[in-house]
Design a protein around this motif. Structure first.
Motif, PDB file in Angstrom:
ATOM      1  N   TYR A  55       0.802  -1.229   0.000  1.00 28.69           N
ATOM      2  CA  TYR A  55       0.000   0.000   0.000  1.00 28.69           C
ATOM      3  C   TYR A  55       0.834   1.278   0.000  1.00 28.69           C
ATOM      4  CZ  TYR A  55      -3.715  -3.260   1.182  1.00 28.69           C
ATOM      5  OH  TYR A  55      -4.599  -4.319   1.165  1.00 28.69           O
ATOM      6  N   GLY A  56       2.161   1.178   0.109  1.00 28.61           N
ATOM      7  CA  GLY A  56       2.993   2.362   0.012  1.00 28.61           C
ATOM      8  C   GLY A  56       3.081   2.850  -1.425  1.00 28.61           C
ATOM      9  N   THR A  81      -3.517   5.484  -0.167  1.00 29.95           N
ATOM     10  CA  THR A  81      -3.329   4.629   1.011  1.00 29.95           C
ATOM     11  C   THR A  81      -2.008   4.867   1.747  1.00 29.95           C
ATOM     12  OG1 THR A  81      -2.434   2.867  -0.414  1.00 29.95           O
ATOM     13  CG2 THR A  81      -4.792   2.810   0.069  1.00 29.95           C
ATOM     14  N   TYR A  82      -0.997   5.373   1.038  1.00 28.86           N
ATOM     15  CA  TYR A  82       0.318   5.483   1.674  1.00 28.86           C
ATOM     16  C   TYR A  82       0.355   6.393   2.899  1.00 28.86           C
ATOM     17  CZ  TYR A  82       1.583  10.160  -0.031  1.00 28.86           C
ATOM     18  OH  TYR A  82       1.648  11.514  -0.235  1.00 28.86           O
ATOM     19  N   PRO A  83      -0.518   7.449   3.009  1.00 32.68           N
ATOM     20  CA  PRO A  83      -0.435   8.302   4.208  1.00 32.68           C
ATOM     21  C   PRO A  83      -0.785   7.593   5.514  1.00 32.68           C
ATOM     22  CG  PRO A  83      -1.613   9.427   2.433  1.00 32.68           C
ATOM     23  CD  PRO A  83      -1.465   7.994   2.032  1.00 32.68           C
ATOM     24  N   PHE A  84      -1.398   6.421   5.438  1.00 31.34           N
ATOM     25  CA  PHE A  84      -1.841   5.739   6.652  1.00 31.34           C
ATOM     26  C   PHE A  84      -0.817   4.719   7.150  1.00 31.34           C
ATOM     27  CE2 PHE A  84      -5.516   7.240   4.316  1.00 31.34           C
ATOM     28  CZ  PHE A  84      -6.193   7.938   5.303  1.00 31.34           C
ATOM     29  N   ALA A 122      -3.336  16.971  -1.381  1.00 33.84           N
ATOM     30  CA  ALA A 122      -1.924  17.177  -1.057  1.00 33.84           C
ATOM     31  C   ALA A 122      -1.185  15.847  -0.988  1.00 33.84           C
ATOM     32  CB  ALA A 122      -1.791  17.932   0.260  1.00 33.84           C
ATOM     33  N   SER A 123      -1.839  14.827  -0.444  1.00 34.23           N
ATOM     34  CA  SER A 123      -1.212  13.500  -0.356  1.00 34.23           C
ATOM     35  C   SER A 123      -0.999  12.907  -1.738  1.00 34.23           C
ATOM     36  CB  SER A 123      -2.073  12.564   0.489  1.00 34.23           C
ATOM     37  OG  SER A 123      -2.195  13.025   1.815  1.00 34.23           O
ATOM     38  N   ALA A 143       1.882  10.352   6.541  1.00 36.25           N
ATOM     39  CA  ALA A 143       0.859  11.372   6.318  1.00 36.25           C
ATOM     40  C   ALA A 143       1.432  12.766   6.079  1.00 36.25           C
ATOM     41  CB  ALA A 143      -0.093  11.416   7.525  1.00 36.25           C
ATOM     42  N   TYR A 144       2.744  12.896   6.029  1.00 35.15           N
ATOM     43  CA  TYR A 144       3.344  14.231   6.019  1.00 35.15           C
ATOM     44  C   TYR A 144       2.999  15.095   4.807  1.00 35.15           C
ATOM     45  CZ  TYR A 144       5.782  12.897  10.225  1.00 35.15           C
ATOM     46  OH  TYR A 144       6.060  12.511  11.513  1.00 35.15           O
TER      47      TYR A 144
END
Length: 228
Positions: A55-56, A81-84, A122-123, A143-144
């Protein structure tokens, strides 16, 4: 019967901010407990790497999709999905603290839908432009970029407030300048990678999106174009 003068000790968070926080915290709690050996058995040690792989966000995968014109959903969804998923508890903790503080301000000032639009745009936008601009094989997680989009939203709110009071508007960008300065200083002594590029892109996307989504801004832009 509820006392009308009662004030809760902690101001309630907008539901969309709470749900986003719970999603990030829930994933990290499961991974951290697994790494500590409290759940999942011996195989839990590899959960984090498995999630990053599945999921990254990978710039190389995105480049392959763009080069071949093939966009499978299971790969495209990585931009959402990567922000989680985070690299560790500390990595997730700082993201969650910033999410709560900035998310509350943005959601209350501009609405919950605007919060969600900024965080997602933004993500995803930060990841896509990160892949387009760089050729870094490192996986993008955390999540940055979305949080930096919220910093953009916060900066927009401050920018408008300072304009209304006649104060110099550049002060609205003191937070992003401080964070980028910390990144620069940290990079002198340690290898920080290139994720800051996605974060900075997230900031500009968040700030720019406010011109369309902040209350009254679209009408302001439309009136300005008509006057021209």
């Amino acid at each position: 019967m509820q006392d009308p003068d009662f004030q809760p000790p902690v101001n309630p968070l907008p539901p969309v901010v709470t749900l986003t926080f719970i999603a990030i915290a829930g994933v990290e709690a499961g991974l951290s407990l697994g790494e500590a050996g409290l759940i999942g058995g011996p195989g839990a040690v590899g959960w984090r790497l498995g999630l990053i792989r599945d999921y990254g966000f990978s710039g190389q995968i995105f480049d392959w999709m763009m080069g071949n014109g093939v966009w499978p959903f299971t790969e495209v969804i990585r931009a959402i999905t990567y922000p989680f998923i985070h690299l560790g508890f500390t990595h997730a903790l700082f993201a969650m603290v910033l999410l709560l503080a900035l998310g509350k301000l943005v959601a209350e000032a501009m609405g919950q839908l605007t919060f969600a639009a900024i965080f997602v745009t933004a993500s995803a936008g930060g990841a896509v432009l990160y892949a387009v601009l760089l050729d870094d094989p490192a996986w993008l997680v955390g999540a940055y970029p979305g949080v930096y989009g919220l910093i953009g939203g916060y900066s927009f709110v401050m920018w408008r407030q300072l304009a209304g009071t006649g104060t110099q508007q550049y002060r609205a960008f003191s937070l992003i300048a401080f964070l980028m300065g910390i990144q620069l200083i940290w990079g002198v002594f340690f290898e920080v990678g290139t994720q800051w590029v996605a974060e900075l892109i997230g900031f500009f996307l968040g700030f720019g999106l406010c011109f369309l989504l902040a209350p009254g801004e679209w009408a302001r832009v439309r009136d300005s174009l008509r006057r021209r």
